[in-house]
Design a protein around this motif. Sequence first.
Motif, short mmCIF file in Angstrom:
data_model
loop_
_atom_site.label_atom_id
_atom_site.label_comp_id
_atom_site.label_asym_id
_atom_site.label_seq_id
_atom_site.Cartn_x
_atom_site.Cartn_y
_atom_site.Cartn_z
N GLY A 161 5.21 13.59 -11.93
CA GLY A 161 5.37 13.24 -10.52
C GLY A 161 4.52 12.07 -10.08
N ILE A 162 5.12 11.19 -9.27
CA ILE A 162 4.38 10.11 -8.64
C ILE A 162 4.85 9.97 -7.19
N SER A 163 3.93 9.56 -6.33
CA SER A 163 4.25 9.30 -4.92
C SER A 163 4.33 7.79 -4.72
N LEU A 164 5.40 7.35 -4.09
CA LEU A 164 5.69 5.92 -3.92
C LEU A 164 5.34 5.46 -2.51
N GLY A 215 0.73 -4.95 -8.07
CA GLY A 215 0.01 -4.82 -6.82
C GLY A 215 0.59 -3.77 -5.89
N ILE A 216 1.30 -2.80 -6.47
CA ILE A 216 1.94 -1.74 -5.69
C ILE A 216 1.13 -0.45 -5.86
N GLU A 217 0.69 0.10 -4.75
CA GLU A 217 -0.11 1.32 -4.80
C GLU A 217 0.80 2.55 -4.89
N ALA A 218 0.63 3.32 -5.94
CA ALA A 218 1.30 4.61 -6.10
C ALA A 218 0.26 5.56 -6.68
N ARG A 219 0.57 6.85 -6.67
CA ARG A 219 -0.42 7.78 -7.20
C ARG A 219 0.27 8.97 -7.84
N PRO A 220 -0.39 9.60 -8.81
CA PRO A 220 0.18 10.83 -9.37
C PRO A 220 0.08 11.97 -8.35
N ILE A 221 0.91 12.97 -8.54
CA ILE A 221 0.75 14.20 -7.76
C ILE A 221 -0.62 14.79 -8.10
N PRO A 262 0.83 -1.22 0.00
CA PRO A 262 0.00 0.00 0.00
C PRO A 262 0.85 1.26 0.00
N LEU A 263 0.21 2.36 -0.38
CA LEU A 263 0.91 3.65 -0.44
C LEU A 263 1.32 4.12 0.95
#
Length: 391
Positions: A366-369, A331-337, A6-7
């Motif tokens: 940009g992405i948040s890991l 299965g890795i949660e990341a998201r854009p800025i 999860p993020l």
Amino acid sequence: MSWKIPLHAPWLGEEDAESVFQAVKEGWISSASPSVNAFESVMSQYFEGREVVAVNSGTAALYLALRAVGVVAGDWVLVPDLTFVAAVQAVKMLGATPILVDTPHQALHMDPDLVEDFLFGCENKAEGVFWQGKRVSAMLVVHVMGIPADMELLLSLSEKYQVPMVEDAAEALGSFWKEKPMGTLGEMGCLSFNGNKIISTGGGGAVIGGAGQSLQNVRSWSVQAKAGEAEIAELFPEMGASAGLGHYVHTDMGFNFRMTGIAASLGISQWSQLENALERKMQWSDLYFEALEPAGVKFPKMPEHALWNSWLNTVFVPDRDITLRALKEKGIEARPIWMPMHQLPFLQNCPNIGGGQQAMLNFDHGISLPSGPGLEVEEVLEVIAVVKSTL
């Protein structure tokens, strides 16, 4: 979707469950619980003795803080173009209009140079700074992703032009600037304890009073401005002794914004793990930087004198969507800025200082890991491997 990695999941343990169970067992679940005052005391000690008011969300905290520094309907408020939407929503809730300020190159905070140029061009009156005939009543400085804003110039501009600063430190608990906790530099500071924050109460927030700034109004507004016995006796002297019998007298427009006892009990338990959580998160940020920076991944610029809490490790990659898709497939949660505020339909008529080009570049790349304190080293290394494979 259930994420393998999860993020930023809440980091909860048996002590947290026991604290909530105890609150339920004792029946202290509402905002009248002594746990709320106790949680405020814990936070006050951390924030160098400043008074703290616990509320039910970070958005409520922002609204109350902006109202407390004098923002009213018809005003302008300086806000970053690159921010979570709660910042501008709080401004709009007061009937004020956000002035969206772009970011510097490869940085996430509000550009102090653009703020300086803007304020220099405003009209100074005895009642304050005016632009296009309306007062500029506050600057809402957001410490985006937990990275402290470039405070040196912003603080001096706030003082020079007498534009009060409210710090949105929702993501910045554990971050410092010149050894000062974020949230203690402006006239007011705001926190969030949402589920993805370092310390979580499920939902909740807090308002921190800066030096010389009383939180009396904030505290009153958060409980629907209900008057106490002494105030009732003063307002209605004809009531005499009956003034102390618990009458409902409300002196202002207030709200049901106080934190609940269950949330505060969880907050006290969570706070005891703050330093441990920060240490683990800083390990992940070191791993990300050491592995990805030599591979050509760009990282946000860190202002001078800043100590970052590593809330969300955010990077700039050549193709954001390719990287996000590859992470999702594993299965890795990341998201854009966040999409810059000037792109949102309900804000497209707001003034935009600087044009928003840098904010758009951040959004495009940009992405948040994953950054939660509950991660393991092996999981962070797996994230790194997937990101590198997309370069």
